[in-house]
Design an enzyme around this catalytic site. Structure first.
Site, mmCIF file in Angstrom:
data_model
loop_
_atom_site.group_PDB
_atom_site.id
_atom_site.type_symbol
_atom_site.label_atom_id
_atom_site.label_comp_id
_atom_site.label_asym_id
_atom_site.label_seq_id
_atom_site.Cartn_x
_atom_site.Cartn_y
_atom_site.Cartn_z
ATOM 1 N N ASN A 179 0.863 -1.180 0.000
ATOM 2 C CA ASN A 179 0.000 0.000 0.000
ATOM 3 C C ASN A 179 0.899 1.229 0.000
ATOM 4 O O ASN A 179 1.513 1.562 1.010
ATOM 5 C CB ASN A 179 -0.902 -0.002 1.235
ATOM 6 C CG ASN A 179 -1.739 1.260 1.336
ATOM 7 O OD1 ASN A 179 -1.888 2.004 0.363
ATOM 8 N ND2 ASN A 179 -2.279 1.528 2.516
ATOM 9 N N LYS B 148 0.031 4.315 -0.393
ATOM 10 C CA LYS B 148 -0.608 5.506 0.155
ATOM 11 C C LYS B 148 -0.428 6.691 -0.815
ATOM 12 O O LYS B 148 -0.530 6.510 -2.016
ATOM 13 C CB LYS B 148 -0.080 5.775 1.560
ATOM 14 C CG LYS B 148 -0.185 4.516 2.439
ATOM 15 C CD LYS B 148 0.119 4.726 3.875
ATOM 16 C CE LYS B 148 -0.011 3.411 4.630
ATOM 17 N NZ LYS B 148 0.124 3.582 6.085
ATOM 18 N N HIS C 228 -9.500 0.770 4.672
ATOM 19 C CA HIS C 228 -8.221 0.969 5.347
ATOM 20 C C HIS C 228 -8.408 1.935 6.512
ATOM 21 O O HIS C 228 -9.226 2.851 6.453
ATOM 22 C CB HIS C 228 -7.191 1.505 4.354
ATOM 23 C CG HIS C 228 -5.800 1.549 4.915
ATOM 24 N ND1 HIS C 228 -5.356 2.566 5.727
ATOM 25 C CD2 HIS C 228 -4.756 0.680 4.789
ATOM 26 C CE1 HIS C 228 -4.095 2.332 6.075
ATOM 27 N NE2 HIS C 228 -3.703 1.197 5.524
ATOM 28 N N GLU D 21 -6.828 4.409 7.557
ATOM 29 C CA GLU D 21 -6.695 5.834 7.231
ATOM 30 C C GLU D 21 -7.928 6.354 6.496
ATOM 31 O O GLU D 21 -8.313 7.525 6.659
ATOM 32 C CB GLU D 21 -5.425 6.061 6.403
ATOM 33 C CG GLU D 21 -4.165 5.863 7.242
ATOM 34 C CD GLU D 21 -2.922 5.562 6.440
ATOM 35 O OE1 GLU D 21 -1.884 5.354 7.076
ATOM 36 O OE2 GLU D 21 -2.987 5.525 5.184
ATOM 37 N N GLU E 96 -5.384 -4.861 10.707
ATOM 38 C CA GLU E 96 -4.513 -3.707 10.956
ATOM 39 C C GLU E 96 -4.696 -3.259 12.404
ATOM 40 O O GLU E 96 -5.682 -2.589 12.711
ATOM 41 C CB GLU E 96 -4.923 -2.518 10.100
ATOM 42 C CG GLU E 96 -4.933 -2.671 8.621
ATOM 43 C CD GLU E 96 -5.342 -1.338 8.007
ATOM 44 O OE1 GLU E 96 -4.455 -0.661 7.482
ATOM 45 O OE2 GLU E 96 -6.522 -0.969 8.093
ATOM 46 N N GLY F 56 2.507 2.785 11.183
ATOM 47 C CA GLY F 56 3.352 3.961 11.079
ATOM 48 C C GLY F 56 3.971 4.403 12.387
ATOM 49 O O GLY F 56 4.570 5.471 12.473
ATOM 50 N N SER G 90 3.151 -2.108 10.460
ATOM 51 C CA SER G 90 4.612 -1.976 10.537
ATOM 52 C C SER G 90 5.322 -3.285 10.179
ATOM 53 O O SER G 90 6.233 -3.726 10.879
ATOM 54 C CB SER G 90 5.038 -1.493 11.925
ATOM 55 O OG SER G 90 4.570 -0.179 12.165
#
Length: 253
Positions: free
Chosen positions: A9, A11, A95, A97, A167, A173, A213
């Site tokens: 991904n 992003k 996702h 985000e 996730e 991150g 991560s």
């Protein structure tokens, strides 16, 4: 056997030139790897160039999101039919985000999942708990709710292509990674809810990826576990050498 899936991904990184340059460097490093299904998910502007560059190669191209309708007055959105028209094969749905910054909900995840299946796109449905939810011992509640709503109204006969990605939002991150034991427990919860929402046989065959991560040095310890069927990789997928090493390590016997 559930074939491992390793997805990148990217992003909001890499323009079309950078995306195709990545593939030029990356593919020779993994072309002999037949153990994994490899998916690159670039930004929308890089999709056409990357689809063209990947033609004839054992690398699939996925979108990072999509709308659930085929067309309409939805400025800035991309429909499943648009993705299919340019040769996209996979799509990320829900996702963390997208949920955090763009108001994606369990209900819209369900709508997008139904649209992806209707258009023969392989959906990678993202679920996971936030730090405060984990600290409040709500992980199982969150995962069960997210999975059950995502699968609401899904015909088991059409559900075979579905992939889930766990996730732990607190590990994205941040440099923090769920231990293999924490990840495995979460994957078992997800698989159990799939069995309840669909069927036990579908739960046994559904691939569940770990995304939080993931790096070359932890990919093997995570992906060797029984209920972890691959990885959804963020930052470490931006470098071709790093991502190729993750693919290798995640699929090592």
């Amino acid at each position: 056997m559930r074939k491992p899936l390793i997805a990148a991904n990217w992003k909001m990184y890499k323009n079309p030139t950078e995306s195709t340059a990545f593939l030029t460097s990356f593919f020779p490093l993994v072309k002999s790897n037949t153990a994994a299904e490899i998916v690159l998910c670039p930004s929308m502007t890089s999709l056409p160039a990357l689809v063209d560059a990947a033609r004839g190669k054992s690398v699939h191209i996925g979108a990072q999101t999509m709308h659930w309708l085929n067309d309409g007055a939805y400025t800035g959105e991309t429909s499943p039919t648009m993705l299919i028209a340019i040769g996209v094969t996979h799509v990320l749905i829900g996702h963390s985000e997208r949920r955090q910054y763009f108001n994606e909900t369990d209900t819209t995840v369900n709508l997008k999942l139904k649209a992806a299946l209707a258009h023969s796109l392989t959906p990678i449905v993202c679920v996971g708990e936030k730090l405060e939810e984990r600290e409040a011992n709500l992980t199982s509640n969150v995962l069960e709710l997210q999975v059950s709503i995502a699968l609401e109204g899904i015909d088991p006969a059409a559900a075979t292509p579905i992939v889930f990605a766990y996730e732990p939002v607190w590990a994205i991150g941040t440099g923090r990674t769920a231990t293999p034991e924490i990840a495995e427990d979460a994957h078992k919860l997800i698989r159990a809810q799939i069995a309840k929402s669909l069927t036990p046989s579908l739960a046994a065959s559904t691939r569940i990826l770990y995304g939080g991560s993931v790096k070359p040095d932890n990919a093997k310890s995570l992906c060797r576990l029984e209920d972890i069927d691959g990885a959804l990789v963020g930052g470490a997928s931006l470098d071709p050498q790093s991502f190729a090493e993750i693919v290798r390590n995640a699929t090592e016997k």
